[in-house]
Design a protein around this motif. Structure first.
Motif, PDB file in Angstrom:
ATOM      1  N   SER A 164      -9.714  22.570  16.790  1.00  0.00           N
ATOM      2  CA  SER A 164     -10.756  23.117  15.766  1.00  0.00           C
ATOM      3  C   SER A 164     -11.894  23.786  16.342  1.00  0.00           C
ATOM      4  O   SER A 164     -12.622  24.607  15.825  1.00  0.00           O
ATOM      5  N   GLY A 167     -12.404  27.332  16.306  1.00  0.00           N
ATOM      6  CA  GLY A 167     -12.840  28.035  15.128  1.00  0.00           C
ATOM      7  C   GLY A 167     -14.279  28.532  15.083  1.00  0.00           C
ATOM      8  O   GLY A 167     -14.775  29.358  14.006  1.00  0.00           O
ATOM      9  N   ASN A 168     -15.056  27.910  16.077  1.00  0.00           N
ATOM     10  CA  ASN A 168     -16.371  28.449  16.450  1.00  0.00           C
ATOM     11  C   ASN A 168     -16.546  29.540  17.075  1.00  0.00           C
ATOM     12  O   ASN A 168     -17.924  30.038  17.206  1.00  0.00           O
ATOM     13  N   PRO A 170     -15.139  32.870  16.249  1.00  0.00           N
ATOM     14  CA  PRO A 170     -14.254  33.847  15.378  1.00  0.00           C
ATOM     15  C   PRO A 170     -14.332  35.234  16.255  1.00  0.00           C
ATOM     16  O   PRO A 170     -15.080  35.842  16.731  1.00  0.00           O
ATOM     17  N   THR A 216      -7.131  25.546  11.729  1.00  0.00           N
ATOM     18  CA  THR A 216      -8.430  25.452  12.277  1.00  0.00           C
ATOM     19  C   THR A 216      -8.534  26.351  13.588  1.00  0.00           C
ATOM     20  O   THR A 216      -9.866  26.705  14.066  1.00  0.00           O
ATOM     21  N   SER A 217      -7.496  26.872  14.434  1.00  0.00           N
ATOM     22  CA  SER A 217      -7.919  27.568  15.770  1.00  0.00           C
ATOM     23  C   SER A 217      -7.507  29.005  15.171  1.00  0.00           C
ATOM     24  O   SER A 217      -8.365  30.130  16.104  1.00  0.00           O
ATOM     25  N   PRO A 219      -8.982  31.492  13.113  1.00  0.00           N
ATOM     26  CA  PRO A 219      -9.963  32.169  13.172  1.00  0.00           C
ATOM     27  C   PRO A 219     -10.614  32.650  14.444  1.00  0.00           C
ATOM     28  O   PRO A 219     -10.866  33.785  14.516  1.00  0.00           O
ATOM     29  N   ALA A 220     -10.359  32.241  15.734  1.00  0.00           N
ATOM     30  CA  ALA A 220     -10.401  32.738  17.006  1.00  0.00           C
ATOM     31  C   ALA A 220      -9.781  33.879  17.277  1.00  0.00           C
ATOM     32  O   ALA A 220     -10.300  34.699  18.231  1.00  0.00           O
ATOM     33  N   GLN A 250      -2.342  32.698   6.352  1.00  0.00           N
ATOM     34  CA  GLN A 250      -3.201  32.954   7.517  1.00  0.00           C
ATOM     35  C   GLN A 250      -3.604  34.462   7.872  1.00  0.00           C
ATOM     36  O   GLN A 250      -3.888  34.736   8.888  1.00  0.00           O
ATOM     37  N   GLN A 301     -11.377  39.911  10.247  1.00  0.00           N
ATOM     38  CA  GLN A 301     -11.828  38.734  10.993  1.00  0.00           C
ATOM     39  C   GLN A 301     -12.991  38.962  11.294  1.00  0.00           C
ATOM     40  O   GLN A 301     -13.389  39.766  12.392  1.00  0.00           O
TER      41      GLN A 301
END
Length: 453
Positions: A164, A167-168, A170, A216-217, A219-220, A250, A301
């Motif tokens: 997760s 996710g920070n 993106p 949770t991953s 978004p990267a 997703q 994104q």
């Protein structure tokens, strides 16, 4: 009905059109599996002295007729090859078939330990790429770090974070590889004991865990980026159903990966979105159970502002004495330890250091004592090291004694070398020695030494 396999698993697979239940059960009665290695061609061009057949979908992969004691092979400790299950080497074919090796990119191996797929990515992605290898469990992150050090690439960062955390970041990575924790039914042929841990309830729990890891991953992953999703499970809940869920929720679309019919790989389609899947069965090919599917991110994104931070470069005296093309790297410190990373990834390193817990970054080259660089073991195994540094070539017996961190007799130094010298075997480095006039000090790391046999 097989006495080895869970009846519920066999029953579900038997409902698939054309599935050969009898052959599947028969091969699982024979425990043992297949032994394969993947060569590190930057250090070692091909296996020598052993009987080896090529793995069809990986041009650096080889099947071994017998399983040797790898601990007693100095080439293994030098990072000349990785012992890897042949089916999982299919990632190499996917990389090339999708053109992911054509230009530099940022790749994230999300569940990377012990390092099989990370070392594969190091070999098959463009040489100027950046690889982030992540592992949640600390002890497994140590093994991941060690295996990547042996492989020798400097364009690698090892992180120890929950999925997760990515996710920070993106829209940051071009390629996301998720070899997801699974119920493990694909390993039943290799390990009959694994059957005892399998249940239909475990499959559902794994499916939920896989969805959490992905949601949770993802978004990267940048818009247009590629996800490679794999498991070592036979269950559709963890494979084709996950593929449909990815397309439904997703913002992904499936990608077809062409394969040769003679390879024996079973090509499937998910029920809802006809996502191509690639299944490996041990009764159809020389490999364990494996599944892979590829996707491209098609939704918008948003990303984040990557401001270039203030440089924290460390001054290293005479770095060019130790590192080839030293001007291609920047230096930084982790505590007192000096590391190098290719210059183009300097801003990325500082971004990642601010957002993640990093276990290792680039190549650890050493530390400063009395104004001089004391070389680290990692540098000895690194492909960034100067190839003209003095090396004392050892016999196999002496190489094993070195790997045991034993005492080496000065008489082996027929070349009259002095100072920091590489311990070598068949022209590849094992580590450092300090050669003095009357003795040889063995600097092989204590944590890496092999047991006496």
């Amino acid at each position: 009905m097989s006495n080895i396999l869970p009846p519920a698993l066999v029953r579900r697979l038997g409902n698939s059109a054309g599935f050969d239940t009898a052959a599947f059960e028969a091969v699982h009665e024979q425990e043992g599996g297949f032994t394969a290695i993947r060569a590190n061609t930057a250090k070692w061009k091909a296996p020598t002295g052993i009987t080896a057949d090529p793995v069809p979908w990986c041009d650096t992969g080889y099947y071994l007729t017998n399983r040797p004691i790898f601990t007693l092979d100095p080439l293994f400790h030098a990072g000349c090859y990785y012992v890897q299950e042949a089916s999982s080497m299919f990632v190499a074919h996917a990389i090339r078939a999708l053109g992911l090796d054509k230009q530099p990119l940022i790749a994230l191996d999300l569940c990377a330990a012990p390092g099989g797929k990370s070392t594969l990515l190091n070999s098959y992605l463009h040489v100027d790429s950046l690889l982030i290898a992540n592992e949640l469990i600390k002890t497994r992150a140590t093994a991941l770090t060690d295996n990547l050090v042996r492989w020798g690439q400097s364009n690698t960062i090892v992180s120890n974070n929950d999925p997760s955390a990515f996710g920070n970041l993106p829209g940051y990575v071009d390629l996301l590889l998720v070899d997801a924790p699974c119920s493990g039914s694909g390993m039943f042929h290799k390990d009959h004991e694994a059957v005892n841990a399998w249940s239909e309830a475990a499959v559902q729990l794994c499916r939920e865990r896989q969805q959490r890891i992905l949601a949770t991953s993802l978004p990267a992953l940048k818009e247009g980026g590629v996800l490679l999703y794999s498991t070592c499970s036979y269950s559709t809940e963890e494979n084709e159903q996950i593929a449909d869920w990815l397309c439904d929720t997703q913002g992904l679309e499936p990608i077809y990966v062409p394969v040769a019919a003679e390879w024996g790989i079973e090509q499937t389609q998910s029920d809802k979105h006809a996502c191509p899947g690639y299944r490996f069965y041990p009764h159809k090919l020389r490999g364990e159970g494996f599944f892979l599917a590829a996707f491209r991110k098609v939704i918008k994104q948003p990303t984040f502002d990557r401001r270039k931070p203030k440089s924290e470069r460390a001054a290293v005296p005479a770095l060019g004495k130790w590192v080839a093309n030293a001007d291609d790297y920047f230096t930084f410190t982790i505590g007192e330890d000096i590391h190098i990373l290719p210059k183009k990834w300097e801003a990325d390193l500082y971004t990642l250091r601010n957002m993640l817990y990093l276990r290792n970054a680039g190549t650890y080259v050493g530390w400063i004592a009395n104004g001089d660089l004391i070389p680290a073991h990692d540098l000895a195994l690194s492909l960034a090291r100067r190839m003209d540094l003095p090396m004392l070539t050892l016999t196999k017996d002496d190489a094993l004694e070195y790997l045991r961190k034993g005492n080496l007799a000065p008489v082996i130094n027929a070349q009259g070398l002095r100072g920091w010298v590489l311990a070598g075997y068949e022209d590849v480095a094992l580590g450092w020695m300090k050669v003095l006039s009357n003795r040889i000090n063995n600097y092989y790391p204590k944590a890496w030494r092999i047991a006496t046999m």
